[in-house]
Design a protein around this motif. Structure first.
Motif, mmCIF file in Angstrom:
data_model
loop_
_atom_site.group_PDB
_atom_site.id
_atom_site.type_symbol
_atom_site.label_atom_id
_atom_site.label_comp_id
_atom_site.label_asym_id
_atom_site.label_seq_id
_atom_site.Cartn_x
_atom_site.Cartn_y
_atom_site.Cartn_z
ATOM 1 N N ARG A 252 15.737 1.885 23.212
ATOM 2 C CA ARG A 252 16.343 2.860 24.134
ATOM 3 C C ARG A 252 17.755 2.438 24.521
ATOM 4 N NH1 ARG A 252 12.353 5.229 28.818
ATOM 5 N NH2 ARG A 252 10.507 5.600 27.543
ATOM 6 N N VAL A 253 17.909 1.172 24.908
ATOM 7 C CA VAL A 253 19.226 0.691 25.337
ATOM 8 C C VAL A 253 20.196 0.719 24.169
ATOM 9 C CG1 VAL A 253 20.512 -1.238 26.315
ATOM 10 C CG2 VAL A 253 18.203 -0.737 27.144
ATOM 11 N N LYS A 254 19.712 0.342 22.990
ATOM 12 C CA LYS A 254 20.565 0.318 21.802
ATOM 13 C C LYS A 254 21.083 1.713 21.478
ATOM 14 C CE LYS A 254 19.424 -2.448 18.595
ATOM 15 N NZ LYS A 254 18.695 -3.146 17.499
ATOM 16 N N ILE A 255 20.214 2.721 21.500
ATOM 17 C CA ILE A 255 20.632 4.092 21.206
ATOM 18 C C ILE A 255 21.662 4.566 22.223
ATOM 19 C CG2 ILE A 255 19.855 6.496 21.159
ATOM 20 C CD1 ILE A 255 17.255 5.516 19.913
ATOM 21 N N LEU A 256 21.454 4.228 23.487
ATOM 22 C CA LEU A 256 22.412 4.619 24.521
ATOM 23 C C LEU A 256 23.790 4.024 24.240
ATOM 24 C CD1 LEU A 256 23.192 5.871 27.263
ATOM 25 C CD2 LEU A 256 22.492 3.697 28.310
ATOM 26 N N LEU A 257 23.848 2.736 23.955
ATOM 27 C CA LEU A 257 25.135 2.082 23.709
ATOM 28 C C LEU A 257 25.831 2.678 22.490
ATOM 29 C CD1 LEU A 257 24.302 -1.676 24.445
ATOM 30 C CD2 LEU A 257 25.193 0.072 25.990
ATOM 31 N N LEU A 258 25.067 2.987 21.457
ATOM 32 C CA LEU A 258 25.651 3.585 20.258
ATOM 33 C C LEU A 258 26.181 4.984 20.555
ATOM 34 C CD1 LEU A 258 23.064 2.447 17.546
ATOM 35 C CD2 LEU A 258 25.276 1.419 18.105
ATOM 36 N N MET A 259 25.495 5.729 21.421
ATOM 37 C CA MET A 259 25.961 7.057 21.809
ATOM 38 C C MET A 259 27.268 6.973 22.601
ATOM 39 S SD MET A 259 22.395 8.906 22.972
ATOM 40 C CE MET A 259 23.263 10.289 23.711
ATOM 41 N N LEU A 260 27.395 5.934 23.406
ATOM 42 C CA LEU A 260 28.585 5.793 24.254
ATOM 43 C C LEU A 260 29.832 5.424 23.464
ATOM 44 C CD1 LEU A 260 27.016 3.924 27.313
ATOM 45 C CD2 LEU A 260 27.811 6.295 27.255
ATOM 46 N N ILE A 261 29.637 4.900 22.250
ATOM 47 C CA ILE A 261 30.790 4.507 21.433
ATOM 48 C C ILE A 261 31.709 5.693 21.175
ATOM 49 C CG2 ILE A 261 31.487 3.806 19.104
ATOM 50 C CD1 ILE A 261 29.178 1.836 19.092
ATOM 51 N N ARG A 262 31.125 6.861 20.925
ATOM 52 C CA ARG A 262 31.938 8.020 20.551
ATOM 53 C C ARG A 262 32.966 8.387 21.618
ATOM 54 N NH1 ARG A 262 29.177 13.629 20.429
ATOM 55 N NH2 ARG A 262 29.827 13.479 22.595
ATOM 56 N N ASP A 263 32.536 8.421 22.868
ATOM 57 C CA ASP A 263 33.429 8.858 23.942
ATOM 58 C C ASP A 263 34.136 7.711 24.649
ATOM 59 O OD1 ASP A 263 32.905 11.577 23.595
ATOM 60 O OD2 ASP A 263 31.113 11.490 24.839
ATOM 61 N N HIS A 264 33.566 6.518 24.591
ATOM 62 C CA HIS A 264 34.124 5.419 25.379
ATOM 63 C C HIS A 264 34.424 4.169 24.562
ATOM 64 C CE1 HIS A 264 33.034 7.722 28.973
ATOM 65 N NE2 HIS A 264 31.853 7.928 28.416
#
Length: 230
Positions: A153-165
């Motif tokens: 769960r945490v890994k997917i969140l961090l990977l999602m945040l890469i795009r915008d941040h």
């Protein structure tokens, strides 16, 4: 109003296709409001009459569960906007929005919003692209919440945040340019703060991530390679 430059308005995603004359006309119909850190901008269940464009600052969108737990749905930064959904369908706001930092926000009324998109097809096209992107993000978040494994769960969140941040460093690492406490990550993933702390601590020991000054997370090449991003 005059302190809000045309260049600043052009940094808003939705207004980026407008010419100088159109941006100048837009500036004349906007309302500018300033919000202090932690000030509520929009309450859940409010009837919204404006779209909000962030000129400076950062905001958090969240919902509260029946037991008082906060679920963070999104974090919007300078150049982004929110409030358009309830503006379009005239339903109440589905979430609360609070300023994470002192923020300056431009408000566009429903009437002026529809005048803008009717007279500028490029604005409508950009709006549709952004709404599709947000819908895909929602699908990813639903997928994330279906994982029982906390690390996943945490890994997917961090990977999602890469795009915008995400900000790529010279050595290939990626810095997430957004302040995240362990509680913030917990609120985004539906986990407890203690569980998030255990996951982050383990990745730090393994050299996969590094916590920088200001609670910024540096995703190391080992972390990115494991997830086929480098």
């Amino acid at each position: 109003m005059k302190e809000i430059t045309l260049e600043k308005l052009k940094t808003i995603q939705l207004f980026s296709s407008l010419g100088a004359d159109d941006v100048s006309a837009l500036r004349d119909v906007l309302k500018i409001k300033r919000f202090k850190k932690n000030e509520i901008i929009l309450f859940e269940e409010d009837t919204n009459e404006y779209m909000y464009a962030i000129l400076t600052g950062k905001v958090k969108v969240y919902r509260s569960t029946e037991d008082g737990k906060e679920i963070i749905l999104a974090v919007h930064k300078e150049g982004e906007f929110f409030g358009e959904m309830s503006l379009i369908d005239r339903k109440t706001s589905p979430a609360t929005v609070v300023a994470l930092t002192d923020s300056v926000i431009a408000l566009l009324s429903r009437k002026d919003f529809f005048t803008l998109i009717k007279s500028h097809p490029g604005i409508l096209e950009q709006l549709l692209l952004i709404l599709c992107s947000r819908l895909r993000d929602s699908w990813q978040k639903m997928e994330m919440l279906n994982f029982k494994n906390a690390s996943q769960r945490v890994k997917i969140l961090l990977l999602m945040l890469i795009r915008d941040h995400g900000r790529e460093e010279p050595d290939g690492d990626v810095l997430l340019d957004i302040k995240l406490t362990h509680q913030d990550i917990a609120d985004m993933t539906g986990l407890t703060r203690e569980t998030v702390t255990r996951v982050i601590d383990r990745w730090q020991r393994d050299g996969e991530i590094e916590v920088k000054k200001g609670k910024l997370l540096l995703l190391k090449r080992a972390f990115l390679q494991e997830n086929h991003l480098v």
